[in-house]
Design a protein around this motif. Structure first.
Motif, mmCIF file in Angstrom:
data_model
loop_
_atom_site.group_PDB
_atom_site.id
_atom_site.type_symbol
_atom_site.label_atom_id
_atom_site.label_comp_id
_atom_site.label_asym_id
_atom_site.label_seq_id
_atom_site.Cartn_x
_atom_site.Cartn_y
_atom_site.Cartn_z
ATOM 1 N N ARG A 152 41.044 36.002 -0.453
ATOM 2 C CA ARG A 152 41.220 37.191 0.383
ATOM 3 C C ARG A 152 41.700 36.825 1.780
ATOM 4 O O ARG A 152 42.471 37.562 2.397
ATOM 5 C CB ARG A 152 39.915 37.979 0.431
ATOM 6 N N PHE A 153 41.246 35.674 2.278
ATOM 7 C CA PHE A 153 41.723 35.207 3.575
ATOM 8 C C PHE A 153 43.233 34.990 3.541
ATOM 9 O O PHE A 153 43.956 35.407 4.459
ATOM 10 C CB PHE A 153 41.005 33.911 3.952
ATOM 11 N N MET A 157 46.076 36.962 5.751
ATOM 12 C CA MET A 157 47.066 36.292 6.589
ATOM 13 C C MET A 157 48.480 36.706 6.187
ATOM 14 O O MET A 157 49.354 36.890 7.038
ATOM 15 C CB MET A 157 46.901 34.774 6.478
ATOM 16 N N ALA A 158 48.703 36.873 4.881
ATOM 17 C CA ALA A 158 50.012 37.327 4.409
ATOM 18 C C ALA A 158 50.298 38.738 4.907
ATOM 19 O O ALA A 158 51.429 39.069 5.289
ATOM 20 C CB ALA A 158 50.059 37.277 2.878
ATOM 21 N N ASP A 159 49.263 39.583 4.920
ATOM 22 C CA ASP A 159 49.426 40.955 5.400
ATOM 23 C C ASP A 159 49.760 40.974 6.887
ATOM 24 O O ASP A 159 50.577 41.782 7.341
ATOM 25 C CB ASP A 159 48.147 41.747 5.132
ATOM 26 N N LYS A 160 49.141 40.087 7.660
ATOM 27 C CA LYS A 160 49.456 39.982 9.084
ATOM 28 C C LYS A 160 50.948 39.702 9.266
ATOM 29 O O LYS A 160 51.628 40.321 10.093
ATOM 30 C CB LYS A 160 48.654 38.845 9.729
ATOM 31 N N GLY A 181 37.005 27.026 7.371
ATOM 32 C CA GLY A 181 35.649 26.964 6.844
ATOM 33 C C GLY A 181 34.650 27.671 7.742
ATOM 34 O O GLY A 181 33.789 28.419 7.263
ATOM 35 N N ARG A 182 34.751 27.449 9.052
ATOM 36 C CA ARG A 182 33.812 28.108 9.967
ATOM 37 C C ARG A 182 34.025 29.615 9.991
ATOM 38 O O ARG A 182 33.077 30.376 10.174
ATOM 39 C CB ARG A 182 33.948 27.503 11.370
ATOM 40 N N PHE A 183 35.258 30.052 9.801
ATOM 41 C CA PHE A 183 35.534 31.485 9.746
ATOM 42 C C PHE A 183 34.962 32.102 8.470
ATOM 43 O O PHE A 183 34.405 33.203 8.486
ATOM 44 C CB PHE A 183 37.043 31.727 9.817
ATOM 45 N N LEU A 184 35.094 31.379 7.358
ATOM 46 C CA LEU A 184 34.642 31.894 6.063
ATOM 47 C C LEU A 184 33.198 31.514 5.749
ATOM 48 O O LEU A 184 32.690 31.870 4.685
ATOM 49 C CB LEU A 184 35.554 31.363 4.947
ATOM 50 N N HIS A 185 32.546 30.772 6.661
ATOM 51 C CA HIS A 185 31.179 30.300 6.449
ATOM 52 C C HIS A 185 31.105 29.414 5.203
ATOM 53 O O HIS A 185 30.228 29.576 4.348
ATOM 54 C CB HIS A 185 30.200 31.473 6.337
ATOM 55 N N ASP A 215 51.068 34.125 -6.938
ATOM 56 C CA ASP A 215 50.521 35.231 -7.732
ATOM 57 C C ASP A 215 49.535 36.016 -6.868
ATOM 58 O O ASP A 215 48.325 35.784 -6.908
ATOM 59 C CB ASP A 215 49.833 34.692 -8.984
ATOM 60 N N ALA A 216 50.071 36.963 -6.093
ATOM 61 C CA ALA A 216 49.227 37.754 -5.196
ATOM 62 C C ALA A 216 48.245 38.617 -5.976
ATOM 63 O O ALA A 216 47.107 38.828 -5.549
ATOM 64 C CB ALA A 216 50.095 38.630 -4.294
ATOM 65 N N ALA A 217 48.670 39.111 -7.138
ATOM 66 C CA ALA A 217 47.790 39.963 -7.941
ATOM 67 C C ALA A 217 46.566 39.185 -8.405
ATOM 68 O O ALA A 217 45.446 39.704 -8.406
ATOM 69 C CB ALA A 217 48.554 40.525 -9.137
ATOM 70 N N ALA A 218 46.776 37.932 -8.787
ATOM 71 C CA ALA A 218 45.645 37.109 -9.221
ATOM 72 C C ALA A 218 44.704 36.838 -8.055
ATOM 73 O O ALA A 218 43.479 36.875 -8.210
ATOM 74 C CB ALA A 218 46.147 35.795 -9.819
ATOM 75 N N LEU A 219 45.261 36.576 -6.871
ATOM 76 C CA LEU A 219 44.418 36.356 -5.698
ATOM 77 C C LEU A 219 43.612 37.604 -5.370
ATOM 78 O O LEU A 219 42.425 37.531 -5.044
ATOM 79 C CB LEU A 219 45.274 35.965 -4.494
ATOM 80 N N ALA A 220 44.254 38.759 -5.465
ATOM 81 C CA ALA A 220 43.571 40.015 -5.142
ATOM 82 C C ALA A 220 42.455 40.310 -6.130
ATOM 83 O O ALA A 220 41.441 40.914 -5.781
ATOM 84 C CB ALA A 220 44.569 41.168 -5.129
ATOM 85 N N GLY A 221 42.623 39.865 -7.364
ATOM 86 C CA GLY A 221 41.611 40.123 -8.385
ATOM 87 C C GLY A 221 40.716 38.946 -8.645
ATOM 88 O O GLY A 221 40.026 38.906 -9.665
#
Length: 239
Positions: A152-153, A157-160, A181-185, A215-221
């Motif tokens: 999702r990160f 970033m791609a959406d930005k 890592g620190r951003f995503l804990h 494969d954006a769809a795979a990342l989204a799902g």
């Protein structure tokens, strides 16, 4: 070093005019930072917003245990320092991740900026909306697995980049793996392992300091893999 604002060079030129005034645009001066330079510190009096022209900025603060907590990453076209509007003080440090140019735009706190009760300018409201979305994304990530967090990160970033009119297929990542890592804990080792995993699945291709999204769809799902089921020994039946 401060220099006159140049709209020709500015990726954020659509955000600069009349950010904090519905009447006349304040003079916008460029701030130039090198990697590791601080734009402002937590607790500083906030009298300005900053629009990233080039480079990248992270906002961070120290946690109760003294470790760095990263709150967000800002790319060209995005606005840093909304604390200036809401609280009058910055609530986090802002640091350049690489050589960075920003436009400094003087701005009054919301309580005093519109004595006539007029609404904040549309562009500023858009920036507020993006900031709210960033906070909502953080809440969603808290409930995700390590794989989901990184997936999702990357999509965020791609959406930005897409909002800036750039390709959303190749995602530039100016931050270090440790910062991610620190951003995503997540531990840095976990982040590296998840990058390798997503690449192994054929969803991304790691290229230099960024990734190509295959494969954006795979990342989204993206979903955590189901744990292997281990059959427990049957309980003895009662006689």
């Amino acid at each position: 070093m401060n220099a006159p604002h140049s709209e020709f060079l500015c990726h954020a030129r659509g955000n600069c005019p009349r950010l904090c005034s519905g009447q006349s645009a304040p003079a916008a001066l460029a701030r130039e930072l090198e990697r590791g330079d601080l734009l402002f510190r937590s607790g500083d009096n906030a009298g300005a917003l900053f629009v990233v022209r080039s480079g990248a900025v992270k906002t961070c603060r120290l946690g109760e245990d003294g470790s760095e907590q990263i709150l967000g990453f800002y790319l060209p076209g995005e606005i840093v320092g909304f604390d200036a509007i809401t609280q009058g003080r910055y609530v986090a440090d802002a640091m350049a991740l690489k050589a960075t140019q920003l436009c400094r735009i003087a701005c009054q706190p919301a309580a005093s900026a519109s004595g006539d009760g007029s609404l904040l300018p549309e562009r500023l409201m858009t920036g507020f909306g993006q900031e709210v979305q960033r906070l909502q994304n953080l809440l969603v990530l808290e409930r995700c697995s390590a794989e989901q967090r990184l997936a999702r990160f990357l999509l965020q970033m791609a959406d930005k980049q897409a909002r800036l009119g750039r390709s959303s297929r190749y995602v530039s990542l100016p931050m270090a793996r440790g910062d991610i890592g620190r951003f995503l804990h997540l531990a840095t080792e976990t982040v590296s392992r998840m990058f390798t995993r997503l690449a192994g699945l054929g969803w991304i291709r790691i290229e230099g300091s960024g990734v190509e999204i295959l494969d954006a769809a795979a990342l989204a799902g993206s979903r955590p893999q189901p744990a292997l089921r281990r059959d427990r020994p049957a309980l003895p039946q009662a006689a």
